[in-house]
Design an enzyme around this catalytic site. Structure first.
Site, PDB file in Angstrom:
ATOM      1  N   ARG A 219      -4.869   6.039 -17.858  1.00  0.00           N
ATOM      2  CA  ARG A 219      -4.070   5.971 -16.630  1.00  0.00           C
ATOM      3  C   ARG A 219      -3.718   4.531 -16.288  1.00  0.00           C
ATOM      4  NH1 ARG A 219      -7.443   9.326 -12.404  1.00  0.00           N
ATOM      5  NH2 ARG A 219      -5.955   8.426 -10.935  1.00  0.00           N
TER       6      ARG A 219
ATOM      7  N   CYS B  19      -8.219   2.525  -7.286  1.00  0.00           N
ATOM      8  CA  CYS B  19      -8.245   3.632  -8.250  1.00  0.00           C
ATOM      9  C   CYS B  19      -7.029   4.502  -7.962  1.00  0.00           C
ATOM     10  CB  CYS B  19      -9.564   4.394  -8.151  1.00  0.00           C
ATOM     11  SG  CYS B  19      -9.954   4.969  -6.482  1.00  0.00           S
TER      12      CYS B  19
END
Length: 283
Positions: A183, A245
């Site tokens: 990611r 995050c």
């Protein structure tokens, strides 16, 4: 305060908690959270099986409801009221844990500290380690006597998108992305709909799972191994860190790990990629 437990440290074992579970000033909270699309309901799982006496700390409910972003930190009054309603007062020691595969206890730890309550710790290994030790669980809701929780906001623990963008121009401070490497690299899709993939320019990648024992999920690495994980990612835990995050939950693991290494210089970019990935003016 009379009867208040001594502070055992920021990471406690299931054996320690089992021994102190009935102490009158200990408040255990299940802070589990699961990603959208996981098919898991943390509150339903809590009701089926929780550490006896544990309250449910709703990461998705104790939030700024006016923000379009997921579970952004509320103001001090809302946090204090929500925590007081859980029967947690300013003299209590909070022990946060999570369900297997959740990894949200550091977010609970960080939230309490951000609102001025340092008497908070994380249960090493969470519910998985508790069950693995053969310790009992309950499906009975605890009896809660509401309390008064004095919340005071510590602004130095939180960063906004504008503050992170300003850091880029100055090339100062360490920005650390706690998401998995795929990611971070923009190769895997985000669990929430965002306009863009990738990462904040210059951000180091320290996936939160690399801070725990691969053989015993949820068990934290010991300090020498934690330090090695930071070093491998090119991050100095003793220097200021801004962690992010997907939505501000697992990034708290970066702050917690730095704390275990003796540094409280880590802040959270609470909007995280759920915000940064949406706006084309953010590089």
């Amino acid at each position: 305060v009379s009867g208040q437990p001594g502070f055992p440290g920021s990471l406690v074992t299931v054996e320690w908690l089992a021994e102190h579970l009935d102490d009158p000033h200990i408040r255990v909270v299940d802070g589990s959270f699961h990603l959208p699309g996981s098919g898991r309901d943390p509150f339903a799982e809590y009701k089926q099986a929780h550490i006896p006496g544990a309250r449910f700390f709703d990461v998705d409910g104790i939030k700024d409801a006016s923000s379009p972003l997921p579970h952004m930190l509320p103001d001090a009054d809302l946090f204090g009221a929500a925590v007081g309603a859980l029967g947690i007062g300013g003299d209590d020691l909070v022990v946060a844990y999570d369900q297997p595969g959740s990894f949200a206890a550091p977010r609970v730890w960080w939230s309490f500290r951000t609102f001025g309550h340092d008497h908070v710790c994380v249960l090493d290994g969470g519910l998985a380690e508790w069950l693995g030790a053969g310790l009992p669980v309950s499906d009975t809701p605890p009896r809660i006597c509401p309390s008064t929780f004095p919340a005071h906001f510590r602004s130095m623990q939180v960063r906004s998108a504008a503050e992170v963008r300003d850091m880029l121009g100055e090339s100062q401070g360490q920005i650390v992305d706690a998401r998995p490497a795929q990611r971070h690299a923009g190769l895997d899709p985000e669990p929430r709909p965002v306009a863009r993939r990738g990462h904040v320019p210059g951000a180091a990648n320290l996936p939160f799972l690399t801070l725990t024992n691969p053989e015993r999920p949820g068990m934290w690495l010991r300090p020498p191994q934690l330090r090695a994980a930071f070093t491998a990612a090119g991050v100095d835990p003793a220097l200021p860190i801004t962690a992010y995050c997907g939505s501000g939950v697992t990034a708290c693991a970066i702050a917690f790990a730095a704390h275990l290494l003796g540094s409280d210089a880590a802040a959270l970019y609470d909007g995280s990629w759920a915000e940064w990935g949406m706006y084309p003016d953010l590089p």
